[in-house]
Design a protein around this motif. Sequence first.
Motif, PDB file in Angstrom:
ATOM      1  N   LEU A 152      -3.745  -2.311   3.536  1.00 52.98           N
ATOM      2  CA  LEU A 152      -3.446  -3.653   4.069  1.00 52.98           C
ATOM      3  C   LEU A 152      -3.213  -3.578   5.587  1.00 52.98           C
ATOM      4  CD1 LEU A 152      -1.154  -5.228   1.308  1.00 52.98           C
ATOM      5  CD2 LEU A 152      -3.397  -6.082   2.052  1.00 52.98           C
ATOM      6  N   LEU A 183     -10.086  -3.395   1.596  1.00 57.47           N
ATOM      7  CA  LEU A 183      -9.333  -4.240   0.662  1.00 57.47           C
ATOM      8  C   LEU A 183      -9.666  -3.936  -0.804  1.00 57.47           C
ATOM      9  CD1 LEU A 183      -9.222  -7.677   2.548  1.00 57.47           C
ATOM     10  CD2 LEU A 183      -7.369  -6.005   2.275  1.00 57.47           C
ATOM     11  N   LYS A 221      -4.106  -9.979   0.772  1.00 56.19           N
ATOM     12  CA  LYS A 221      -5.498  -9.522   0.709  1.00 56.19           C
ATOM     13  C   LYS A 221      -6.466 -10.696   0.846  1.00 56.19           C
ATOM     14  CE  LYS A 221      -7.676  -8.586  -3.285  1.00 56.19           C
ATOM     15  NZ  LYS A 221      -9.059  -9.082  -3.216  1.00 56.19           N
TER      16      LYS A 221
END
Length: 211
Positions: A121, A164, A187
């Motif tokens: 992230l 991701l 996300k």
Amino acid sequence: MSGMFDCSFRKVLAAAASDAPTPGGGSVSALVGALGVSMAAMVGNLTYGKSQYAAVATEIKDITGRAYFTMARLEKLMEDDIAAFDSFMAAYRLPKGTTEEKDKREEALQKALRGATETPLEIAVTLLEALAITAQLSRIGNKMAISDAGVAAYVCEAAVHAVLLNVEINLPMVSDAGFASQALEEKERIAGEARRLKEQAVAVVKERMKG
Ligand SMILES: Nc1nc(=O)c2c([nH]1)NC[C@@H]1CN(c3ccc(C(=O)N[C@@H](CCC(=O)O)C(=O)O)cc3)C=[N+]21
């Protein structure tokens, strides 16, 4: 394998291709992203100091500096992801014969999973900054090399979606539902923002390539 940035490209490629778990998809995405940002930095360097672009010199200097900063950050995050996924693999390989062993393993796995989810992230957020830089550069960068601002945009966006996927594969194993739902939301937000910034940069690049 650590100290990846001091290895030859050939060695990095061989390590990535090998059956060693790291560098895996997370760290490779960070590396690819850093290469993407390098093209934004190059356009900045090709613009700064040119009389034709004197009016945007201050802005260019600032953006180029930020591009170097995100490259350095991605270098660190590549190493972080290698460490994070190595921790996950170490926990995964812990014995699970007895109930006590099972509990210990599960605890180690959950701790490692948090790191293995947060690091991708962070990589994605850093790449969003790179994409914002690229979008800005696409408007004012040296026209002769403006296609490379588009290269930066495409490569950085791809690296965002790629990194991701690592969040997506890890989340179903996370037992903390609050953490998982927050990560999922983050996300989605990042993916949308990456798409938007890439589209914006590429549209400007294409327009400026027309003449
Ligand atoms: N932050 C983060 N970074 C990653 O790089 C990352 C990730 N999260 N989440 C999952 C994916 C996928 N990935 C794997 C790499 C190697 C094996 C691997 O070596 N598997 C062996 C395991 C063997 C054993 O038990 O030791 C096998 O399947 O034979 C598995 C999975 C990395 N990823």
